[in-house]
Write a protein that holds these residues in place. Sequence first.
Motif, PDB file in Angstrom:
ATOM      1  N   LEU A  54      62.633 -14.347  53.884  1.00 23.40           N
ATOM      2  CA  LEU A  54      63.117 -12.882  53.267  1.00 23.40           C
ATOM      3  C   LEU A  54      62.319 -12.539  52.032  1.00 23.40           C
ATOM      4  O   LEU A  54      61.638 -13.333  51.385  1.00 23.40           O
ATOM      5  N   ARG A  55      62.022 -11.245  52.244  1.00 28.03           N
ATOM      6  CA  ARG A  55      60.959 -10.634  51.008  1.00 28.03           C
ATOM      7  C   ARG A  55      61.912  -9.513  50.405  1.00 28.03           C
ATOM      8  O   ARG A  55      62.717  -8.550  51.250  1.00 28.03           O
ATOM      9  N   THR A  56      61.832  -9.067  49.159  1.00 32.37           N
ATOM     10  CA  THR A  56      62.280  -8.335  48.431  1.00 32.37           C
ATOM     11  C   THR A  56      61.145  -7.068  47.876  1.00 32.37           C
ATOM     12  O   THR A  56      60.113  -7.367  47.711  1.00 32.37           O
ATOM     13  N   PHE A  57      61.919  -5.741  47.804  1.00 35.93           N
ATOM     14  CA  PHE A  57      61.014  -4.708  47.543  1.00 35.93           C
ATOM     15  C   PHE A  57      61.744  -4.152  46.597  1.00 35.93           C
ATOM     16  O   PHE A  57      62.985  -3.956  46.642  1.00 35.93           O
ATOM     17  N   ASP A  58      60.947  -3.173  45.584  1.00 40.28           N
ATOM     18  CA  ASP A  58      61.684  -2.224  44.707  1.00 40.28           C
ATOM     19  C   ASP A  58      61.743  -0.854  45.671  1.00 40.28           C
ATOM     20  O   ASP A  58      61.212  -0.864  46.912  1.00 40.28           O
ATOM     21  N   HIS A  59      62.178   0.205  45.131  1.00 42.65           N
ATOM     22  CA  HIS A  59      62.373   1.405  45.811  1.00 42.65           C
ATOM     23  C   HIS A  59      61.200   1.990  46.081  1.00 42.65           C
ATOM     24  O   HIS A  59      60.925   2.922  46.716  1.00 42.65           O
ATOM     25  N   GLN A  60      59.959   1.725  45.595  1.00 44.44           N
ATOM     26  CA  GLN A  60      58.739   2.299  45.691  1.00 44.44           C
ATOM     27  C   GLN A  60      58.087   1.560  46.838  1.00 44.44           C
ATOM     28  O   GLN A  60      57.025   1.983  47.508  1.00 44.44           O
ATOM     29  N   GLY A  61      58.612   0.398  47.393  1.00 43.53           N
ATOM     30  CA  GLY A  61      58.014  -0.348  48.597  1.00 43.53           C
ATOM     31  C   GLY A  61      57.206  -1.369  48.154  1.00 43.53           C
ATOM     32  O   GLY A  61      56.392  -2.155  48.789  1.00 43.53           O
ATOM     33  N   ALA A  62      57.082  -1.757  46.753  1.00 46.10           N
ATOM     34  CA  ALA A  62      56.214  -2.976  46.157  1.00 46.10           C
ATOM     35  C   ALA A  62      57.164  -4.215  46.594  1.00 46.10           C
ATOM     36  O   ALA A  62      58.389  -4.279  46.209  1.00 46.10           O
ATOM     37  N   VAL A  63      56.383  -5.362  46.813  1.00 39.82           N
ATOM     38  CA  VAL A  63      56.993  -6.431  47.258  1.00 39.82           C
ATOM     39  C   VAL A  63      57.199  -7.234  45.910  1.00 39.82           C
ATOM     40  O   VAL A  63      56.210  -7.458  44.760  1.00 39.82           O
ATOM     41  N   LEU A  64      58.509  -7.622  45.688  1.00 39.73           N
ATOM     42  CA  LEU A  64      58.860  -8.395  44.304  1.00 39.73           C
ATOM     43  C   LEU A  64      58.836  -9.817  44.630  1.00 39.73           C
ATOM     44  O   LEU A  64      58.508 -10.673  43.615  1.00 39.73           O
ATOM     45  N   ASP A  65      59.231 -10.445  45.825  1.00 40.85           N
ATOM     46  CA  ASP A  65      59.283 -12.010  45.971  1.00 40.85           C
ATOM     47  C   ASP A  65      59.758 -11.961  47.397  1.00 40.85           C
ATOM     48  O   ASP A  65      59.988 -11.354  48.125  1.00 40.85           O
ATOM     49  N   GLU A  66      59.311 -13.633  47.796  1.00 40.44           N
ATOM     50  CA  GLU A  66      59.414 -13.640  49.064  1.00 40.44           C
ATOM     51  C   GLU A  66      59.885 -15.191  49.185  1.00 40.44           C
ATOM     52  O   GLU A  66      59.435 -16.006  48.338  1.00 40.44           O
ATOM     53  N   GLN A  67      60.631 -15.575  50.449  1.00 36.64           N
ATOM     54  CA  GLN A  67      60.894 -16.971  50.285  1.00 36.64           C
ATOM     55  C   GLN A  67      61.334 -17.302  51.877  1.00 36.64           C
ATOM     56  O   GLN A  67      61.823 -16.427  52.484  1.00 36.64           O
ATOM     57  N   ASP A  68      60.497 -18.312  52.052  1.00 35.29           N
ATOM     58  CA  ASP A  68      60.837 -18.997  53.627  1.00 35.29           C
ATOM     59  C   ASP A  68      62.177 -19.510  53.606  1.00 35.29           C
ATOM     60  O   ASP A  68      62.482 -20.155  52.669  1.00 35.29           O
ATOM     61  N   LEU A  69      63.057 -19.478  54.694  1.00 36.42           N
ATOM     62  CA  LEU A  69      64.547 -19.730  54.877  1.00 36.42           C
ATOM     63  C   LEU A  69      64.444 -20.813  55.886  1.00 36.42           C
ATOM     64  O   LEU A  69      65.560 -21.283  56.386  1.00 36.42           O
ATOM     65  N   LYS A  70      63.417 -21.721  56.314  1.00 29.59           N
ATOM     66  CA  LYS A  70      63.504 -22.726  57.287  1.00 29.59           C
ATOM     67  C   LYS A  70      62.300 -23.516  56.932  1.00 29.59           C
ATOM     68  O   LYS A  70      61.453 -23.106  56.237  1.00 29.59           O
TER      69      LYS A  70
END
Length: 171
Positions: free
Chosen positions: A88-104
Amino acid sequence: MPVVESENQVLGISSKARYQAFMAKLPVLPLPFTAKCGFKYEEAKDPDSTMIGKYVKEFEKVYKKIQVSPNVEALLAIYPTDDLLPRLRTFDHQGAVLDEQDLKFNPCGEEPGFQHSEQLTIQKDLTIVILYSTARWEFDAAYQEIPKTRKLTVTKKTFKVLDTGEIIEVK
């Protein structure tokens, strides 16, 4: 007067517009969502291949998106390893990556003396619960389990996607 392209503009299209066009084509992940071992993630159809590299890493496939808050979206990507790894990877509305997390955390499967399984649930409030269990046992020369040698370990990890896009582990 000549037009000067900035780092954020390519071919007259802003990075925000490129990101929004990319995300607009992705299907929404209905919540709650649960995936167990062997879940068949199907790659999203028609993501723009010219833009995909800005939002996913090499070899990742796009699965679906989640609206986190008015200003934050998340992308569920699948990375092929020995098993499929949802990320899972989160983005702001400009397309910049905010955070990510492996889910397995480990490949699912079984072999003599060992069995591992995992279950991932993303709840409507964006709490993520990952349950994984590993059973180990001794076996004889015919690979038959020796009675009373089975040991089971069950672990639960909980994460929360905040409105800011940060993904935190809940202890």
